[in-house]
Structures are given as C-alpha cells and as structure tokens.
Design a protein around this motif. Sequence first.
Motif, PDB file in Angstrom:
ATOM      1  N   SER A 153      23.521 -11.547  26.566  1.00 13.68           N
ATOM      2  CA  SER A 153      22.358 -10.964  27.450  1.00 13.68           C
ATOM      3  C   SER A 153      21.604 -11.710  28.665  1.00 13.68           C
ATOM      4  N   ASN A 154      22.151 -13.000  28.659  1.00 13.82           N
ATOM      5  CA  ASN A 154      21.454 -13.622  30.153  1.00 13.82           C
ATOM      6  C   ASN A 154      22.347 -13.712  31.068  1.00 13.82           C
ATOM      7  N   LYS A 206      16.137 -13.876  30.145  1.00 10.65           N
ATOM      8  CA  LYS A 206      15.661 -12.364  29.940  1.00 10.65           C
ATOM      9  C   LYS A 206      14.080 -12.392  30.608  1.00 10.65           C
ATOM     10  N   GLN A 227      14.645 -11.448  34.168  1.00 13.38           N
ATOM     11  CA  GLN A 227      15.617 -10.481  34.816  1.00 13.38           C
ATOM     12  C   GLN A 227      15.014  -9.278  35.521  1.00 13.38           C
TER      13      GLN A 227
END
Length: 326
Positions: A184-185, A295, A298
Amino acid sequence: MIVSCAPFRVSFAGGGSDIASFYRNNRGAVLSCAIAKYSFIVIHPFFNANKYHLKYTRTELVDHFDEIQHPILREALRMQEVSPGIEIVSVADIPGGTGLGSSSSFSVALINALYAHRRIFVPKEALANEACMLEIERLLEPIGKQDQYAAAYGGINLIEFERHGGVTVQPLLLPPTTLSELESNLMLFYTGSQRDAREVLSHQVVALETDDRTVSQMQKMVQLAYEMRDLLLQGDLDAFGMALHRGWEIKRNIAARISTSTIDDLYDRARDAGATGGKLAGAGGGGFLLLYCPKTAQARVRKALGALQSLEFRFDWGGARIAFAQ
C-alpha cells in the motif's frame, strides 16, 4: 490454444550488478518484486500449415523463421525448432521501454507458451535460464539476468549472481501485515517517456569494465540490496523507504544517462510532498518512477506530481504460468 503470462517487475536495489561485466568479478545481488501486470502470449494453430502468423505491434506472415523480423520471436522459434502452422499473438498490460522488464517478461512468457504448445512442462529456473540464453547469448543484448528470473519466479526475491554465472533466488517470506503495508505504500508514476534500456546499459557496461569508481558504486548497491532485504525481514518499512532514497542517490552517480533534470525535479517534488524515497524503475533515463510513501502523504504526492499517470498494482506471487490451455 495456449495462453501464457509472465509478470513485470519492480527492482528496489542492486540493478546493474546482474550484468556479466560486474558479477564475473564481484557477486551481484538484486532485491525486486514481481507485480500483477503481465505480458501475455497466445498461441493457436494457424489454418495455413506452411506459415508462421505473428501479431504484435506489427503483423508478420512468413514461411520460415529466418524471415521473421521480431528478434525474440525469431530466435525463440529457432531454439525450439517450432514448425510453421502456428499463430502467435502478443499483448501486454504496460508498454515496453518503461523500466519494468517488459522484454524479459515477453521472453519468459513466449518460451513457456512454446513449450506448452509442445506439451512440455518446464520449471521456473529453466524458463529463466533459457530466457537469459535467448536475450543475452543469442541476441547479444547488453542486459543482465534479473528480469528473466523475476518474471519466471514471481514474488519478492533477493536474486544473487555468482562469478561462475550461477543464479540463486531467495524468496522473502514476509508476514501478511508487512506485505500489506509495503504494497500500500509503494507508488508508481509514469514519467511520460519511454527509452531504449540497451542504450543506457551499454554505457554502464563500458563503465563497469573501465572505471574503478563505477565498480565501487555498484558494490555499494549490492550491499544495499542485502541491507534492504534485512529491513523487510525485520518489518522496518520506514528505514526501507529511506534506504530506497540512498540507493537512488548512489545509482544516479553510476552513469550520467540514468537520470535527467526533469526526473530529478519530479523526484524532489515527491520527496518534498512526503515520499520517503524512490527511484526510476529499470536502467534509468525514463519510464516509471517508483516511490515509497506513507498513506498519509500519498494525496499530497499525487497533487505534487500533477498530471503524471499513476499505476495501481499488487504483488504477483505466481510468476510465469500457463493461464489457459485447450
């Protein structure tokens, strides 16, 4: 009909140490992951049993594989002595020249498809090795071995390149929580430029053979690949992101063609917006920009990079495979 696929890859550290000019004298190591974006090969019997019908960005209809213009298709058919009466179609999720190992994904998927067409099962190590033979030994491409092994095996791996030419693939068995956070990163942005990796790598090969400073920088990249492997195993992803930045700083010093002022500006903007680290995927010069970004930052990074196209992706765990056979 056979449908074969092989994943693209993203390299974190050590790229360039898989080139023979380096690993013949120093052990090489690359840390990379395969992503769920693929090169697909479709093979189907062709109605005209005396022709090869090939469809990629061009269409070829020829009598003998010596007449084939596409070098990888020509040599793969020659290596396996595949008779005419065959139709081969190539499609991909991502265009070539973008730093994600497209030509080797194509080669691995093609070799696997041709073996499946002949009803022969080939293990992943043999697929990777034959793809290296095809691209490096027969076509004399100035490339390394990491892409072929990443495409064949899938997953997240430390891939080591021994002086005698042997290759060892060490899968990283990470906890689900670490994998989920890492996935997710990571962010990929297309810089809008495609480049011929052969041109960039040709200059690196010369530098590795003639310049001790370049060799020293590459040795640092290899050590960083091991360090980043250990950080992943420890679950220290913040330090992993910072190590990715250190790797990019080292890589930019290996050859002048690796980065450009435009790419440097994009990278600085992403870092200012909250990305911990990043690098250009592949040999450099263009293609995709990889970022490690928590996150919480982002949205700011996406805004800072303006109209750059982002690519959402997940890790691939299957590697090269036959998706359909009938």
